[in-house]
Motif scaffolding. Structure first.
Motif, PDB file in Angstrom:
ATOM      1  N   HIS A 288       6.028  -1.122  -5.823  1.00 31.45           N
ATOM      2  CA  HIS A 288       4.694  -1.570  -5.425  1.00 31.45           C
ATOM      3  C   HIS A 288       4.710  -3.097  -5.394  1.00 31.45           C
ATOM      4  O   HIS A 288       5.212  -3.738  -6.318  1.00 31.45           O
ATOM      5  CB  HIS A 288       3.642  -1.043  -6.415  1.00 31.45           C
ATOM      6  CG  HIS A 288       2.266  -1.488  -6.070  1.00 31.45           C
ATOM      7  ND1 HIS A 288       1.340  -1.836  -7.023  1.00 31.45           N
ATOM      8  CD2 HIS A 288       1.659  -1.646  -4.872  1.00 31.45           C
ATOM      9  CE1 HIS A 288       0.207  -2.188  -6.423  1.00 31.45           C
ATOM     10  NE2 HIS A 288       0.387  -2.085  -5.120  1.00 31.45           N
TER      11      HIS A 288
ATOM     12  N   THR B 100       2.016   7.493  -5.724  1.00 34.77           N
ATOM     13  CA  THR B 100       1.370   6.274  -5.217  1.00 34.77           C
ATOM     14  C   THR B 100       1.063   5.237  -6.297  1.00 34.77           C
ATOM     15  O   THR B 100       0.882   4.074  -5.984  1.00 34.77           O
ATOM     16  CB  THR B 100       0.068   6.612  -4.462  1.00 34.77           C
ATOM     17  OG1 THR B 100      -0.722   7.456  -5.290  1.00 34.77           O
ATOM     18  CG2 THR B 100       0.348   7.295  -3.147  1.00 34.77           C
ATOM     19  N   ASP B 101       1.011   5.653  -7.568  1.00 36.65           N
ATOM     20  CA  ASP B 101       0.651   4.649  -8.581  1.00 36.65           C
ATOM     21  C   ASP B 101       1.844   4.196  -9.426  1.00 36.65           C
ATOM     22  O   ASP B 101       1.657   3.591 -10.478  1.00 36.65           O
ATOM     23  CB  ASP B 101      -0.484   5.164  -9.477  1.00 36.65           C
ATOM     24  CG  ASP B 101      -0.116   6.483 -10.152  1.00 36.65           C
ATOM     25  OD1 ASP B 101       1.011   6.976  -9.888  1.00 36.65           O
ATOM     26  OD2 ASP B 101      -0.946   6.997 -10.918  1.00 36.65           O
TER      27      ASP B 101
ATOM     28  N   GLN C 285       0.855  -1.207   0.000  1.00 35.27           N
ATOM     29  CA  GLN C 285       0.000   0.000   0.000  1.00 35.27           C
ATOM     30  C   GLN C 285       0.885   1.250   0.000  1.00 35.27           C
ATOM     31  O   GLN C 285       1.115   1.849   1.063  1.00 35.27           O
ATOM     32  CB  GLN C 285      -0.923   0.002   1.219  1.00 35.27           C
ATOM     33  CG  GLN C 285      -1.948  -1.111   1.195  1.00 35.27           C
ATOM     34  CD  GLN C 285      -2.856  -1.079   2.420  1.00 35.27           C
ATOM     35  OE1 GLN C 285      -3.243  -0.022   2.901  1.00 35.27           O
ATOM     36  NE2 GLN C 285      -3.180  -2.250   2.915  1.00 35.27           N
TER      37      GLN C 285
ATOM     38  N   PRO D 205       2.531  -5.882  -5.950  1.00 35.25           N
ATOM     39  CA  PRO D 205       1.188  -6.107  -6.509  1.00 35.25           C
ATOM     40  C   PRO D 205       0.710  -7.531  -6.228  1.00 35.25           C
ATOM     41  O   PRO D 205       1.494  -8.397  -5.825  1.00 35.25           O
ATOM     42  CB  PRO D 205       1.421  -5.900  -8.003  1.00 35.25           C
ATOM     43  CG  PRO D 205       2.831  -6.350  -8.216  1.00 35.25           C
ATOM     44  CD  PRO D 205       3.589  -6.130  -6.926  1.00 35.25           C
TER      45      PRO D 205
ATOM     46  N   ARG E 259       3.225   7.139   1.647  1.00 32.62           N
ATOM     47  CA  ARG E 259       3.246   8.542   1.206  1.00 32.62           C
ATOM     48  C   ARG E 259       3.153   9.495   2.396  1.00 32.62           C
ATOM     49  O   ARG E 259       3.706  10.593   2.371  1.00 32.62           O
ATOM     50  CB  ARG E 259       2.103   8.795   0.215  1.00 32.62           C
ATOM     51  CG  ARG E 259       2.207  10.114  -0.476  1.00 32.62           C
ATOM     52  CD  ARG E 259       1.376  10.127  -1.748  1.00 32.62           C
ATOM     53  NE  ARG E 259       1.724  11.295  -2.519  1.00 32.62           N
ATOM     54  CZ  ARG E 259       1.141  12.468  -2.376  1.00 32.62           C
ATOM     55  NH1 ARG E 259       0.175  12.623  -1.508  1.00 32.62           N
ATOM     56  NH2 ARG E 259       1.530  13.500  -3.109  1.00 32.62           N
TER      57      ARG E 259
ATOM     58  N   ALA F 197       0.259   4.132  -0.715  1.00 30.75           N
ATOM     59  CA  ALA F 197      -0.432   5.336  -0.218  1.00 30.75           C
ATOM     60  C   ALA F 197      -0.117   5.565   1.259  1.00 30.75           C
ATOM     61  O   ALA F 197      -0.024   6.708   1.712  1.00 30.75           O
ATOM     62  CB  ALA F 197      -1.935   5.204  -0.437  1.00 30.75           C
TER      63      ALA F 197
END
Ligand code: TRH
Length: 377
Positions: A80, A66-67, A53, A82, A58, A55
């Motif tokens: 990330h 974040t993406d 996560q 995934p 952050r 986010a």
């Protein structure tokens, strides 16, 4: 589980992968982020931080996108994590934070290496005595040629110690706040008896700094609105979520810091100020054993009367008690603050003597034999 044979056999283990699954709140990300920074800054390691996560991270690293699948932040490659884990090679050292379960394709990549990586499960911090017997134990994987080691942060020399940043800011003495009202920094869970505490503060004027999220909501449900609030003599200020170094600086300035979870609890101790710990609540009150174990260590060198005062306020803050009982505990705690401030500095010095967690991890890995210890031991 076995203890590994330790020897200095390996060339420097340069690449590190840290896996972080955010269970809730900020502690998982906070510990992993600080560890990653320390490995890069102090030990010159090449670090990838895999987080499910971004986010959440952050909040601790405001420049994070974040993406993004992969990005550089403060010398760390933040990836990330995934659901469909990408093909990648495994690092020399793999840190599985808080038993977060590595993705199966990554386990296969670990097993495919000619030399298996050092694989460590970074455990939750605890002051309980049993961790000394479990720190460093090996657990062979049931089917792959891999061995995982359990690594326990802690408050004694026989543990993995504490993550301590040795930056100039972290070691700076807090500015003299003489003439300022005393300050109370509040970071707690929603079930903290905040209203009872505010009413217990009495005639002293406090400047209260409330962190966002659950602490702010606790105040909001009491007073309404988003703050700032005035409560009797007390000015209550709603803080934004601060970047980690700014949060540490806030703690160093606090007359009293109320902290929670795992990482802010450590930061408060390193700040060398009196503090209260709102421990993360667990099923069957298991957290109260952890709390008591910490109090046993923290109060061991205190005079009996002071030790009693500290125990009483920590327990009152963490268990359902009447407002009158909390007020009585706070009254004693407040009266003892000069002595407890001196104690906080002694405890800070104790913490500074402990192993530094990132250095202890580096040392542990370097001293493991380079083959699969389950086969060579
Ligand atoms: O946020 P926490 O409650 O986190 C954790 C998690 O809930 C985890 O699942 C649980 O196992 C663990 O607690 C015990 O509390 P903690 O650990 O104190 O983490 C907060 C982090 O956020 C810490 O690194 C300090 C940081 N922080 C800032 O950087 N700036 C701020 O303004 C604040 C309030 C905190």
């Amino acid at each position: 589980l076995t203890s590994p044979p330790m020897q200095r056999t390996r060339p420097p283990l340069q690449s590190w992968d840290i896996f972080c699954r955010v269970i809730d709140n900020y502690g998982d990300a906070g510990v992993c982020w600080r560890l990653a920074r320390q490995l890069v800054r102090v030990h010159g390691k090449s670090v990838r931080l895999w987080i499910d996560q971004p986010a959440t991270l952050r909040a601790l690293c405001p420049t994070l996108v974040t993406d993004a699948a992969r990005q550089q932040q403060e010398g760390i490659t933040v990836c990330h994590w995934p659901a469909q884990f990408p093909a990648t090679t495994a690092a020399d050292v793999v840190i599985e934070a808080f038993a977060c379960d590595l993705p199966p394709p990554y386990l296969q990549a670990m097993a495919a290496r000619s030399t298996p990586p050092c694989w460590l499960n970074l455990e939750y911090l605890s002051a309980e005595p049993w961790i000394a017997d479990c720190h460093g134990l090996a657990s062979p994987h049931p089917s792959l040629p891999l061995t995982k080691y359990f690594f326990f942060p802690g408050f004694t020399a026989s543990s993995g110690g504490l993550l301590r940043e040795n930056t100039a800011a972290a070691t700076a003495t807090a500015a003299n706040s003489t003439g300022q009202p005393p300050s109370l920094n509040l970071f707690c869970y929603a079930n903290a008896p905040v209203a009872a505490l505010l009413n217990a503060l009495g005639n002293t004027s406090w400047r209260i700094n409330v962190s966002p999220g659950q602490p702010r909501q606790a105040l909001g449900s009491h007073f309404g609105g988003d703050g700032p609030w005035q409560h009797g003599h007390h000015h209550i200020n709603a803080l934004p979520f601060l970047a980690p170094d700014a949060y540490d600086a806030l703690l160093r300035q606090g007359t009293v810091n109320i902290v929670r979870g795992e990482d802010s609890f450590v930061r408060a101790q390193l700040a060398g100020r009196p503090f209260l710990w709102h421990i993360y609540p667990q099923a069957d009150n298991a957290h109260l054993d952890k709390l008591t174990a910490f109090l046993d260590l923290y109060t061991a060198d205190l005079a009996a009367e002071l030790a009693h005062i500290v125990r009483a306020i920590f327990l009152a803050w963490n268990t359902p008690v009447t407002a009158a009982h909390l007020a009585a505990c706070w009254h004693d705690f407040h009266a003892a603050l000069p002595a407890l401030a001196a104690h906080a500095r002694c405890w800070q010095a104790h913490c500074q003597q402990l192993p530094e967690l990132s250095a202890a991890l580096v040392d542990f890995c370097q001293r493991l034999p380079s083959g699969h210890p389950g086969l060579t031991a």
